[in-house]
Design a protein around this motif. Structure first.
Motif, short mmCIF file in Angstrom:
data_model
loop_
_atom_site.label_atom_id
_atom_site.label_comp_id
_atom_site.label_asym_id
_atom_site.label_seq_id
_atom_site.Cartn_x
_atom_site.Cartn_y
_atom_site.Cartn_z
N MET A 98 0.83 -1.19 0.00
CA MET A 98 0.00 0.00 0.00
C MET A 98 0.87 1.25 0.00
O MET A 98 1.81 1.36 0.78
CB MET A 98 -0.91 0.00 1.23
N GLY A 99 0.53 2.19 -0.88
CA GLY A 99 1.28 3.44 -0.98
C GLY A 99 0.70 4.51 -0.07
O GLY A 99 0.40 4.28 1.09
N ASP A 100 0.53 5.71 -0.63
CA ASP A 100 -0.01 6.81 0.17
C ASP A 100 -1.42 6.51 0.66
O ASP A 100 -1.79 6.86 1.78
CB ASP A 100 -0.04 8.10 -0.67
N VAL A 101 -2.21 5.85 -0.18
CA VAL A 101 -3.59 5.56 0.19
C VAL A 101 -4.03 4.24 -0.42
O VAL A 101 -3.73 3.94 -1.58
CB VAL A 101 -4.53 6.71 -0.26
N ALA A 102 -4.66 3.42 0.41
CA ALA A 102 -5.27 2.17 -0.06
C ALA A 102 -6.55 2.01 0.73
O ALA A 102 -6.66 1.21 1.66
CB ALA A 102 -4.33 0.99 0.14
N ALA A 103 -7.53 2.84 0.40
CA ALA A 103 -8.74 2.95 1.19
C ALA A 103 -9.95 2.52 0.39
O ALA A 103 -9.97 2.60 -0.84
CB ALA A 103 -8.92 4.39 1.67
N THR B 131 2.04 5.55 7.79
CA THR B 131 1.17 6.68 7.52
C THR B 131 0.27 6.49 6.31
O THR B 131 -0.35 7.44 5.83
CB THR B 131 2.03 7.95 7.32
N THR B 132 0.18 5.28 5.80
CA THR B 132 -0.75 5.00 4.71
C THR B 132 -2.19 5.26 5.17
O THR B 132 -2.59 4.86 6.26
CB THR B 132 -0.62 3.54 4.25
N LEU B 133 -2.97 5.94 4.34
CA LEU B 133 -4.40 6.07 4.58
C LEU B 133 -5.09 4.82 4.08
O LEU B 133 -5.10 4.54 2.87
CB LEU B 133 -4.95 7.30 3.85
N THR B 134 -5.67 4.05 4.99
CA THR B 134 -6.28 2.79 4.58
C THR B 134 -7.59 2.59 5.34
O THR B 134 -8.04 3.46 6.09
CB THR B 134 -5.32 1.61 4.78
N GLY B 135 -8.21 1.42 5.13
CA GLY B 135 -9.52 1.18 5.73
C GLY B 135 -10.62 1.80 4.89
O GLY B 135 -10.76 1.50 3.72
N TRP C 183 -8.13 4.74 8.62
CA TRP C 183 -7.08 4.48 9.61
C TRP C 183 -5.72 4.76 8.99
O TRP C 183 -5.54 4.62 7.78
CB TRP C 183 -7.12 3.02 10.07
N SER C 184 -4.78 5.11 9.83
CA SER C 184 -3.38 5.13 9.39
C SER C 184 -2.91 3.69 9.28
O SER C 184 -3.51 2.77 9.85
CB SER C 184 -2.51 5.90 10.38
#
Length: 827
Positions: free
Chosen positions: A613-618, A636-640, A724-725
C-alpha cells in the motif's frame, strides 16, 4: 610437442572460418577468433561462429580483429558489427580479408539474422566470397544456427555450416555440423564448453574442442582452448587469450600453435554501446539522484504507438535505489531534493527507508535541499549529510490537513444530492453536501494528524540527532532560511555551488563522480533470464474497463479489466514466482473493486500474492488488496474506509428554477426513474436504495472478515467508512506488516521460497503499452494511440478540481461507490 599450439582447430573457429577444399592447394582458412564455442558466443563475432548468438549481442557492437600466422606468412583482418534490435531480433554484418603467400587473396562478406528469446534463438547467415580468382569469386553459402539456454548453468548450440555444400570450379565447401554444450558450474565467473565438429559423412574424423573462459576480476578475462582430432588426424592444438575491458572498449590478445605449425597471433578490439564490467582503477563511483527528475513521467507519444512506454516512475525509482544499494561499484550518492511531485507521507516514508538502506549498505549519502516542504525534508533528513543552498526555500512549518467543501456552492446553484450510505465515517459525499467538517470526519483527520506528526518528529530526531523540540521550534518560523535551519540542526551547513566538488570528494574519498551511473547498466552475463516478481499496479480511481489517464489531467484511473488481465498473465507466466499488487488508490466503483479482489483470490491459488500500500489504499483500494496473502502498509498510509455509498444529484433547482429548463418523465413502473438526476428521491425510493447499499456493505464486510480472519461483528466496528493510518490498521488486524514496496517484494520472495543468493527481476504488468502490445491482449490501445496533450486547464484550476474530487468522472456516474473522502491533503 611445442609449447603453443594453433587455435585453428577450435570448433567455433573451424566453423567460423571453413577451409576451402582446393586441389592441389588450400587457401587461407579465414580470420581466427579468440577461444569461443558455438554454445558460448554471444557477441558480434557470433555471425561467423553461430548466427543464433546474434540474439544476445545487445546494443550495437563493433569488433576489429587482426591475425598474423607466422608459420604460413598469412595475414587476416576482420570487421564485425552486431546488435539486438526491437522485438528480440538480432542482426549482424561482417567482412574478412585474407592474404597469404602463394594462395589466392579473398574477401568474405556475411549477413545474418537471429530471432528468439532468452532461452531459445534461431539464426541464419549468408556468406559471399569475392576474389580475383573467378571460381572463388562466385562462391557463396548459407549457415543455420540454434542456441538453447534453458537455465543459468547450461547452454547448447547446434550449427550447420555451408548448408547447400556449394562447389565452384576447383573449390568446394562441404556441409559441416557442430554440436556444442556449455556449462557454468560455479556461476558466471567460470565457463566450460565442449564442441564436436565433423563433416557430413565423415563423422569418425571429427574434432573435439574444450574451451575454458574465466573472469578473474572486474575487467580481466582469461580464455583457453584445446582441440584434438578423433580420426586419422590426432594432432593437438592450443590457444590462450587475455582480455582487458573498460566500459565501452576492450582489447584481446590471443596466441596459439600446434605440433605442426608455428605461432599464430590474434589481436581483437571491441567498441560497444553497452558497458562491460571494467577494470577498476579508482575507488568506485558517486552518483547523483535527482528525485524530482526520477519522479517525472517519461515516454514518447510516437514510440508509444509501437508499445514503448515508460513504467510508473515511482516504482522505477524505488527499484533504482534498491539495486544501487547492492552495487559494489557505488560508494556515494548526491541526493537532490525538491518538490517531490505526487509524493505524500507514505511514499515519503518509502523513499526515506530507501535512503537509509543505501547508508546501511555502506554508501555515503549527501542531500542538497532546494525548495522543500515537510514531506521533502522528511526524505532528505535521512542522509548522512544534509545541506541547503543559500537561496533554498525551507517550508518546514509542520503538518496541516485540509478538505474543500462545495455544499454552500451547491445551495447557491440550487443543486441537491441524494445520498445512501452506511456509517457516519463514510464521508466521501460530504464534500458536495456539507459546508464544513462533520464530527466523524474531524475525528478521523485529527487522529491521522496526531499519528503522522508524532512519527515525523521521532524519525527526524533520530537521524538528525536532535531533540524533537528543535523541529517544533522550526515550525514557528513558517519558512526557514538556510542559516536558521543550520542553527536549529536541521541541516549540516549552507552549501555554495563552488564547494560541491570538495564536498563530494570528502564524502567518498577516491571515488569519482559518474554522471551516467545506473545500477545494472553493464552487459548481462547470464545465459537465462532471471526469474521474476510481477508488480501489478492499482493506481488512481478504480473503475471498470481499461486503465487510463484522467481526461482532466488529474488522478489516473485503474481499470478492473486491465488489473484482472495482468493478474492472470502473472499467474500463468512460469517465470513469475510471486506477485506484488501495488495499491495507491482511494477506491471508486464497487463492482470494479470486487472484480480486482476476485482476481487476486484466483491468482494466489497458483503463487504468492502480496499487497503493498502506498499513500492511500482505502475503501475500494483496500477491497482490491485485502485478498492477498499478506498486506503491507507504511505507518502513515491512509487505509480502511471500509464502506459503500450511492450518490445522485437533483438538478431541478439549478436547471428548472434558475435556468428555466423543464423536464417531463413518463414511466411504466413505480421506480423506473430511480436514477433520474432531475428530482430528489421519494421516501420509498430512498428506502430502496438504502437497502441496496446496506446489502453491498454487508457483502463488503463479509469478504473482509473472510480475508482477514476476523469476526464479522469486529469488522463492522472497524468499518463504517472509518479511515485508519497504516499503524492503526495493523493494530486492528486490517494489515499484516508495516513497510514499503521493497519490504513487500522481500516478503513475496520469501513466500515463493527463492534462495537468498538468487537475483530476481521486477516486471510491471498492467500498464498501457501501446497499439502493438494491445493487439496481443494488452489493454490500453486508445490511451496510447494519440499523443497525450498537455492539460488545457491552468495548474491552479487542476489543483482545485482534484481537491474537490471532480477529476474522477466515475464518481458522478450511477452505481455503488467504495471511496475514501474525496481528497484529504496533508502537508
Amino acid at each position: 610437442m611445442r609449447a603453443l599450439l594453433s587455435l585453428l582447430l577450435l570448433p567455433g573457429l573451424a566453423l567460423a572460418q571453413p577451409a576451402l577444399v582446393l586441389q592441389p592447394a588450400t587457401p587461407p582458412r579465414g580470420v581466427t577468433l579468440p577461444p569461443t564455442s558455438a554454445a558460448l558466443v554471444d557477441e558480434a563475432t557470433a555471425l561467423t561462429v553461430n548466427p543464433a548468438g546474434l540474439r544476445y549481442v545487445g546494443p550495437a557492437q563493433l569488433y576489429y580483429l587482426h591475425e598474423r600466422d607466422l608459420a604460413h606468412d598469412q595475414l587476416g583482418d576482420g570487421l564485425y558489427l552486431g546488435s539486438t534490435l526491437l522485438g528480440g531480433l538480432g542482426a549482424g554484418f561482417s567482412m574478412e580479408w585474407m592474404r597469404g603467400r602463394g594462395l589466392p587473396d579473398y574477401r568474405k562478406t556475411s549477413l545474418g539474422l537471429a530471432l528468439g528469446g532468452e532461452k531459445l534463438s534461431l539464426g541464419a547467415a549468408y556468406n559471399g566470397y569475392s576474389s580475383r580468382d573467378d571460381a572463388l569469386d562466385w562462391l557463396s553459402s548459407f549457415d543455420l544456427g540454434l542456441t538453447v539456454r534453458p537455465t543459468r548453468f547450461l547452454s547448447v548450440g547446434l550449427v550447420v555450416k555451408d548448408v547447400s555444400a556449394p562447389e565452384e570450379g576447383p573449390y568446394s565447401l562441404p556441409r559441416r555440423y557442430n554440436l556444442a554444450v556449455g556449462l557454468r558450474p560455479l556461476g558466471e565467473n567460470l565457463t566450460l564448453s565442449a564442441d564436436y565438429l565433423a563433416r557430413e559423412g565423415d563423422w569418425e574424423n571429427g574434432r573435439l574442442t574444450y574451451t575454458v573462459l574465466g573472469h578473474l576480476v572486474s575487467g580481466v578475462r582469461l580464455g583457453a582452448g584445446l582441440s584434438q582430432g578423433l580420426g586419422t588426424d590426432r594432432s593437438l592444438a592450443l590457444q590462450v587469450a587475455l582480455t582487458l575491458d573498460t566500459s565501452n572498449f576492450g582489447v584481446t590478445y590471443a596466441a596459439g600453435g600446434s605440433e605442426r605449425d608455428g605461432l599464430d597471433h590474434v589481436v581483437a578490439v571491441r567498441l560497444s554501446g553497452q558497458k562491460y564490467p571494467a577494470v577498476r582503477l579508482d575507488a568506485g563511483s558517486v552518483a547523483m539522484l535527482d528525485l524530482d527528475d526520477r519522479l517525472s513521467a517519461r515516454g514518447n507519444p510516437g514510440l508509444s504507438l509501437l508499445g514503448i512506454t515508460g513504467s510508473d516512475p515511482y516504482i522505477q525509482l524505488l527499484k533504482w535505489m534498491d539495486e544501487a544499494a547492492k552495487d559494489p561499484r557505488l560508494k556515494g550518492v548526491l541526493l537532490k531534493v525538491s518538490g517531490l511531485p505526487d509524493v505524500s507521507w507514505a511514499k515519503a516514508e518509502e523513499l526515506r527507508q530507501a535512503v537509509l538502506r543505501l547508508r546501511a549498505a555502506g554508501k555515503r549519502v549527501m542531500a542538497v535541499l532546494y525548495s522543500v516542504d515537510d514531506t521533502a525534508y522528511f526524505v532528505g533528513s535521512a542522509a548522512d549529510e544534509v545541506y541547503a543552498l543559500p537561496g533554498s526555500s525551507l517550508l518546514v512549518n509542520g503538518l496541516s490537513a485540509s478538505v474543500t467543501y462545495l455544499g454552500g456552492t451547491m445551495e447557491k446553484l440550487g443543486v441537491t444530492w441524494d445520498v445512501a450510505r452506511v456509517g457516519d465515517y463514510k464521508t466521501a459525499p460530504e464534500q458536495l453536501t456539507r459546508r464544513d467538517l462533520s464530527p466523524a470526519q474531524r475525528e478521523t483527520i485529527e487522529a491521522y494528524l496526531d499519528t503522522q506528526t508524532g512519527y515525523y518528529e521521532m524519525q527526524v530526531a533520530k537521524t538528525r540527532n536532535i531533540p524533537p523540540e528543535r523541529l517544533r521550534e522550526s515550525w514557528k518560523a513558517g519558512i526557514l532560511t538556510a542559516a536558521r535551519a543550520k542553527e536549529l540542526g536541521l541541516i549540516d551547513g549552507v552549501l555554495l555551488p563552488e564547494e560541491l566538488n570538495a564536498k563530494l570528494e570528502a564524502l567518498a574519498p577516491g571515488a569519482r563522480y559518474d554522471p551516467t551511473y545506473s545500477p545494472r547498466n553493464e552487459r548481462e552475463l547470464r545465459w537465462s533470464g532471471r526469474r521474476r516478481i510481477a508488480v501489478v499496479p492499482v493506481l488512481g480511481n478504480i473503475s471498470g474497463g481499461k486503465s487510463r489517464g484522467s481526461p482532466l489531467g488529474g488522478e489516473a484511473i485503474a481499470g478492473a479489466e486491465t488489473v484482472a488481465l495482468a493478474l492472470e498473465r502473472a499467474r500463468k507466466d512460469p517465470s513469475v514466482v510471486a506477485i506484488v499488487v501495488r495499491v495507491d488508490s482511494g477506491g471508486g466503483d464497487v463492482l470494479a473493486s470486487e472484480l480486482m479482489y476476485r482476481a487476486v483470490l484466483e491468482a494466489k491459488k497458483a503463487k504468492p500474492v502480496i499487497a503493498s500500500m502506498g499513500d492511500v489504499a482505502a475503501s475500494g483500494g483496500y477491497y482490491a488488496a485485502m485478498g492477498a496473502d499478506e498486506l503491507w502498509a507504511a505507518p502513515t498510509t491512509l487505509t480502511g474506509s471500509i464502506g459503500v455509498f450511492f450518490l445522485k444529484p437533483a438538478l431541478r433547482g439549478l436547471l428548472g428554477d434558475k435556468l428555466g429548463v423543464n423536464q417531463e418523465t413518463l414511466t411504466r413502473a413505480p421506480m423506473a426513474d430511480l436514477l433520474s438526476s432531475w428530482r430528489p428521491w421519494t421516501e420509498e425510493e430512498r428506502k430502496a436504495v438504502q437497502a441496496w447499499v446496506d446489502s453491498a456493505y454487508d457483502d463488503f464486510i463479509t469478504q473482509v472478515a473472510a480475508s482477514r480472519s476476523l469476526e464479522k461483528a469486529r469488522v463492522d466496528t472497524l468499518a463504517r467508512g472509518r479511515v485508519w493510518s497504516g499503524a492503526a490498521a495493523k493494530e486492528r488486524g486490517l494489515v499484516d506488516s508495516l513497510g514499503g514496496f521493497v519490504e513487500a517484494v522481500a516478503s513475496a520472495r520469501k513466500r515463493a521460497g527463492v534462495p537468498d543468493g538468487e537475483e530476481l527481476d521486477l516486471v510491471v504488468l498492467g500498464e498501457a503499452r501501446g497499439l502493438l502490445s494491445s493487439m496481443g491482449g494488452e489493454p490500453g490501445v486508445l490511451a496510447d494511440l494519440l499523443p497525450a496533450p498537455e492539460p488545457a486547464l491552468p495548474p491552479g484550476v487542476r489543483g482545485l478540481i482534484r481537491e474537490t474530487g471532480l477529476d474522477s468522472p466515475g464518481m458522478m456516474e450511477p452505481g455503488l461507490k467504495a471511496s475514501q473522502p474525496f481528497t484529504l491533503t496533508v502537508r
